[in-house]
Design an enzyme around this catalytic site. Structure first.
Site, mmCIF file in Angstrom:
data_model
loop_
_atom_site.group_PDB
_atom_site.id
_atom_site.type_symbol
_atom_site.label_atom_id
_atom_site.label_comp_id
_atom_site.label_asym_id
_atom_site.label_seq_id
_atom_site.Cartn_x
_atom_site.Cartn_y
_atom_site.Cartn_z
ATOM 1 N N ASN A 68 8.183 50.136 -36.831
ATOM 2 C CA ASN A 68 7.448 49.483 -35.751
ATOM 3 C C ASN A 68 6.700 50.566 -34.992
ATOM 4 O O ASN A 68 7.316 51.527 -34.527
ATOM 5 C CB ASN A 68 8.409 48.745 -34.813
ATOM 6 C CG ASN A 68 7.751 48.310 -33.506
ATOM 7 O OD1 ASN A 68 8.400 48.299 -32.460
ATOM 8 N ND2 ASN A 68 6.494 47.952 -33.541
ATOM 9 N N THR A 80 4.480 32.763 -22.684
ATOM 10 C CA THR A 80 5.072 33.948 -22.061
ATOM 11 C C THR A 80 5.004 33.929 -20.536
ATOM 12 O O THR A 80 5.896 34.443 -19.863
ATOM 13 C CB THR A 80 4.413 35.223 -22.645
ATOM 14 O OG1 THR A 80 4.644 35.204 -24.054
ATOM 15 C CG2 THR A 80 5.008 36.489 -22.077
ATOM 16 N N GLY A 90 5.869 39.719 -34.998
ATOM 17 C CA GLY A 90 5.002 39.870 -36.160
ATOM 18 C C GLY A 90 5.031 38.616 -36.997
ATOM 19 O O GLY A 90 6.107 38.158 -37.382
ATOM 20 N N CYS A 113 5.531 45.205 -34.569
ATOM 21 C CA CYS A 113 6.443 44.664 -35.577
ATOM 22 C C CYS A 113 7.851 44.585 -35.023
ATOM 23 O O CYS A 113 8.150 45.108 -33.955
ATOM 24 C CB CYS A 113 6.453 45.559 -36.802
ATOM 25 S SG CYS A 113 4.824 45.791 -37.501
ATOM 26 N N ASP A 116 -1.235 33.693 -16.149
ATOM 27 C CA ASP A 116 -0.942 34.239 -17.478
ATOM 28 C C ASP A 116 -0.333 35.626 -17.314
ATOM 29 O O ASP A 116 -0.490 36.268 -16.269
ATOM 30 C CB ASP A 116 -2.196 34.300 -18.359
ATOM 31 C CG ASP A 116 -1.840 34.115 -19.838
ATOM 32 O OD1 ASP A 116 -0.636 34.230 -20.177
ATOM 33 O OD2 ASP A 116 -2.740 33.871 -20.651
ATOM 34 N N ASP A 117 0.378 36.070 -18.360
ATOM 35 C CA ASP A 117 0.996 37.398 -18.276
ATOM 36 C C ASP A 117 -0.067 38.496 -18.322
ATOM 37 O O ASP A 117 0.077 39.545 -17.713
ATOM 38 C CB ASP A 117 2.021 37.589 -19.401
ATOM 39 C CG ASP A 117 1.431 37.259 -20.755
ATOM 40 O OD1 ASP A 117 1.584 36.105 -21.195
ATOM 41 O OD2 ASP A 117 0.793 38.129 -21.373
ATOM 42 N N TYR A 129 4.423 41.184 -22.258
ATOM 43 C CA TYR A 129 4.103 40.169 -23.266
ATOM 44 C C TYR A 129 4.998 40.186 -24.507
ATOM 45 O O TYR A 129 5.479 39.144 -24.943
ATOM 46 C CB TYR A 129 2.635 40.339 -23.694
ATOM 47 C CG TYR A 129 2.254 39.562 -24.935
ATOM 48 C CD1 TYR A 129 2.193 38.170 -24.925
ATOM 49 C CD2 TYR A 129 1.948 40.232 -26.129
ATOM 50 C CE1 TYR A 129 1.836 37.462 -26.078
ATOM 51 C CE2 TYR A 129 1.586 39.529 -27.275
ATOM 52 C CZ TYR A 129 1.531 38.147 -27.248
ATOM 53 O OH TYR A 129 1.188 37.453 -28.375
HETATM 54 O O1 LIG Z 1 -6.749 37.499 -23.438
HETATM 55 P P1 LIG Z 1 -6.205 37.201 -24.800
HETATM 56 O O2 LIG Z 1 -6.831 38.073 -25.835
HETATM 57 O O3 LIG Z 1 -6.270 35.759 -25.125
HETATM 58 O O4 LIG Z 1 -4.684 37.656 -24.822
HETATM 59 C C1 LIG Z 1 -3.754 37.309 -23.831
HETATM 60 C C2 LIG Z 1 -3.042 36.036 -24.159
HETATM 61 O O5 LIG Z 1 -2.387 36.126 -25.454
HETATM 62 C C3 LIG Z 1 -0.988 36.008 -25.290
HETATM 63 O O6 LIG Z 1 -0.541 34.696 -25.589
HETATM 64 P P2 LIG Z 1 -0.057 34.216 -27.041
HETATM 65 O O7 LIG Z 1 -0.688 32.932 -27.368
HETATM 66 O O8 LIG Z 1 -0.270 35.316 -28.042
HETATM 67 O O9 LIG Z 1 1.531 34.060 -26.942
HETATM 68 P P3 LIG Z 1 2.504 33.258 -25.969
HETATM 69 O O10 LIG Z 1 2.613 31.854 -26.480
HETATM 70 O O11 LIG Z 1 3.797 34.024 -26.094
HETATM 71 O O12 LIG Z 1 1.996 33.301 -24.571
HETATM 72 C C4 LIG Z 1 -0.715 36.304 -23.831
HETATM 73 O O13 LIG Z 1 0.461 35.665 -23.382
HETATM 74 C C5 LIG Z 1 -1.943 35.740 -23.161
HETATM 75 O O14 LIG Z 1 -1.817 34.344 -23.005
HETATM 76 N N1 LIG Z 2 2.885 46.509 -35.170
HETATM 77 C C1 LIG Z 2 3.490 47.449 -35.855
HETATM 78 O O1 LIG Z 2 4.529 47.969 -35.475
HETATM 79 C C2 LIG Z 2 2.803 47.840 -37.140
HETATM 80 C C3 LIG Z 2 3.497 48.845 -38.038
HETATM 81 C C4 LIG Z 2 2.520 49.520 -38.993
HETATM 82 N N2 LIG Z 2 1.591 50.368 -38.278
HETATM 83 C C5 LIG Z 2 1.774 48.465 -39.805
HETATM 84 O O2 LIG Z 2 0.604 48.226 -39.558
HETATM 85 O O3 LIG Z 2 2.378 47.867 -40.661
HETATM 86 MG MG LIG Z 3 0.110 33.585 -23.763
#
Ligand SMILES: O=P(O)(O)OC[C@H]1O[C@H](OP(=O)(O)OP(=O)(O)O)[C@H](O)[C@@H]1O
Ligand SMILES: NC(=O)CC[C@H](N)C(=O)O
Ligand SMILES: [Mg+2]
Length: 503
Positions: free
Chosen positions: A101, A303, A28, A2, A365-366, A257
């Site tokens: 958070n 990312t 979030g 969060c 990818d990250d 990330y």
């Molecule tokens: O293996 P996975 O479970 O797919 O998770 C990893 C992926 O998810 C995230 O991207 P996301 O689309 O959430 O955000 P971004 O646009 O900031 O890259 C991260 O950057 C990877 O691309």
């Molecule tokens: N990602 C978070 O920081 C979550 C905060 C809290 N545990 C919730 O679920 O609302």
């Molecule tokens: Mg991504």
């Protein structure tokens, strides 16, 4: 993960809180909320949805006052119901609102404690439990509007009882704003200040420094691990370390990330750390994969873009944006269910065939977590005509659950769980797979701040820095929070919106 934000000012804070939440939206996407303190009363708006959907003009008008806190939610405990949107509120003692958070790993025991001391917790949220533990501690030490010392004593009491990752902001009626960070500083929290037109100082606390930038505050420093700060309504700031054996061990996944690249946390620019991740990954390829014949380097937006640009520079290969990202679709990984995550990858990313046709491409990818993105994206690259598809991840294999605020509750949902690198490569249909080593990842972040000795890296190592993270806990998490559990009808019925919004 969060996002939290709080401001103590000499003028209305509603618009600055709103602006700050919009730049913390990447932390979030499920719910958003603001509580302000206006002449002894709380004003609140919270609901499921993005910041721009939750707050309309009529809500903004209602959020009067010169002090307030805000939250964007990505659930890691309880359900996604609107009743668990934050901030939470209790009326006793004094009237307290709280935004959190992180994730409490001993929430079950704390709930029993709340029952024992007759503090009612109405939802399944760990943050509502945290609020009640704080309220209980405050009621023990403060008989009247709490002094700074009494606030710190209450936070010390909270730190003794709770376990996990947490960055917390709280408003106390008649007193001011309290902010505290867990003893390892797992979750980020920064302090900023600005001087108003009359030369008077004002303060802001936020998950990331980018929120300070947008609201016109200057980054002062990180809140230290185990530190609490208290800012009264007249903008006087007090601070104290309220935890024994506090030691900085921040979550490394923030750099990989979660955080925005334009944020600085724990003295490290997130952007610069990602560039260094790119350098180290490229150097590994030069060293260990010298035979890899790469025509073009393509990031998987968004990312990984900063990482991939740097890899292209070091490897002397062209960098191309071969996937177009639909800017109206949010982050995939923080969506609550696997069905939604899977569907959103194709809706979000579309290839430009000319960048793939007949080429040997290195996709960057990250991280690879569940493999939702990589499995589909490699297929898309093949379908677009790539001759070979190599895949590089700036983070090592993620094999263990996260219990500190990232919703990876169960190992079996992770693509690297129980698989070798070769097996993962095969599963995502890639021709080669390269992972960053943990040492290189840590060095990439640490380089800018040598005082940063250790990180919270449990998703890579399976080593947890807080007590009580054992098989029984993981079995419990699996039952409560795995994708299978959340897809279950009974789970959804049990966690439906209670329509008790506690204010
Ligand atoms: O293996 P996975 O479970 O797919 O998770 C990893 C992926 O998810 C995230 O991207 P996301 O689309 O959430 O955000 P971004 O646009 O900031 O890259 C991260 O950057 C990877 O691309
Ligand atoms: N990602 C978070 O920081 C979550 C905060 C809290 N545990 C919730 O679920 O609302
Ligand atoms: Mg991504």
């Amino acid at each position: 993960m969060c996002g939290v934000v709080g401001i103590v000012s000499h003028s209305p804070v509603n618009l600055s809180l709103y602006d700050a939440l919009t730049v913390l939206q990447h932390r979030g996407q499920d719910a958003a909320g603001i509580v302000t303190l206006d002449e002894g009363n709380f004003r609140q708006r919270k609901a499921n949805g993005l910041v721009s959907d939750v707050f309309q003009q009529k809500h903004m008008r209602r959020l009067r006052g010169n002090i307030g806190i805000g939250h964007v939610r990505y659930p890691t405990a309880g359900s996604s119901s609107a009743a668990e949107a934050q901030p939470f509120y209790v009326n006793s003692p004094f009237g307290i609102a709280l935004a959190h958070n992180g994730n409490l790993t001993n929430a079950r025991a704390l709930k029993v404690k709340c029952d024992e001391v007759h503090r009612h917790v109405n939802t399944t949220s760990d943050s509502e439990i945290l609020l009640n533990i704080f309220a209980w501690q405050l009621s023990k030490v403060a008989k009247d509007i709490p002094t700074p010392d009494e606030v710190f004593e209450a936070v010390s009491g909270v730190n003794e009882l709770i376990s996990g990752g947490y960055a917390v902001l709280s408003l106390i009626i008649g007193a001011g704003l309290v902010a505290f960070r867990d003893p390892f500083g797992i979750r980020p929290l920064v302090l900023g200040s600005r001087v108003d037109e009359d030369g008077k100082i004002e303060y802001m606390v936020a998950s990331e420094s980018v929120a300070l930038d947008v609201a016109g505050f200057k980054l002062e420093r990180d809140i230290a691990p185990g530190e609490a700060i208290f800012i009264d309504e007249a903008c006087n700031l007090h601070s104290k370390i309220c935890a024994k054996n506090a030691k900085l061990q921040p979550c490394i996944f923030e750099y990989v990330y979660f955080a925005r690249p334009d944020s600085v946390m724990n003295g490290v620019s997130v952007y610069a750390s990602r560039v260094r991740m790119g350098t180290k990954l490229a150097e590994q390829i030069k060293r260990d994969y010298a035979d890899l014949d790469i025509d073009v380097i393509i990031p998987i937006p968004e990312t990984s873009c900063d990482i991939a640009v740097q890899m292209a520079r070091i490897l002397g290969k062209p960098y191309r944006q071969g996937f177009v990202k639909n800017r109206y679709i949010g982050r995939t990984f923080i969506m609550p269910g696997q069905k939604q995550r899977k569907k959103s990858v194709r809706n979000k990313l579309n290839p430009i065939p000319a960048e793939f046709a007949g080429k040997k491409v290195l996709l960057v990818d990250d991280s690879i977590v569940r493999g939702t993105t990589s499995e589909q994206i490699v297929d898309m690259a093949h379908e677009a005509g790539a001759k070979a598809v190599y895949f590089a991840s700036a983070a090592p294999e993620i094999r263990y659950p996260n219990v500190y605020g990232i919703d990876m509750p169960t190992a079996k949902e992770l693509i690297a769980y129980g698989r070798t690198k070769e097996e993962i490569c095969k599963k995502i249909h890639a021709d080669e797979l390269i992972y960053q080593s943990l040492k290189d990842l840590e060095d990439a972040v640490r380089e800018e701040n040598p005082e940063l000795k250790e990180f919270e890296t449990s998703v890579f190592t399976g080593k947890y820095i807080t007590p009580g993270i054992d098989k029984e806990y993981f079995d419990y998490l699996d039952k409560q929070r795995s994708d299978d559990a959340k897809a279950d009808k009974a789970w959804n019925e049990a966690n439906e919106d209670l329509e008790i919004y506690n204010i």
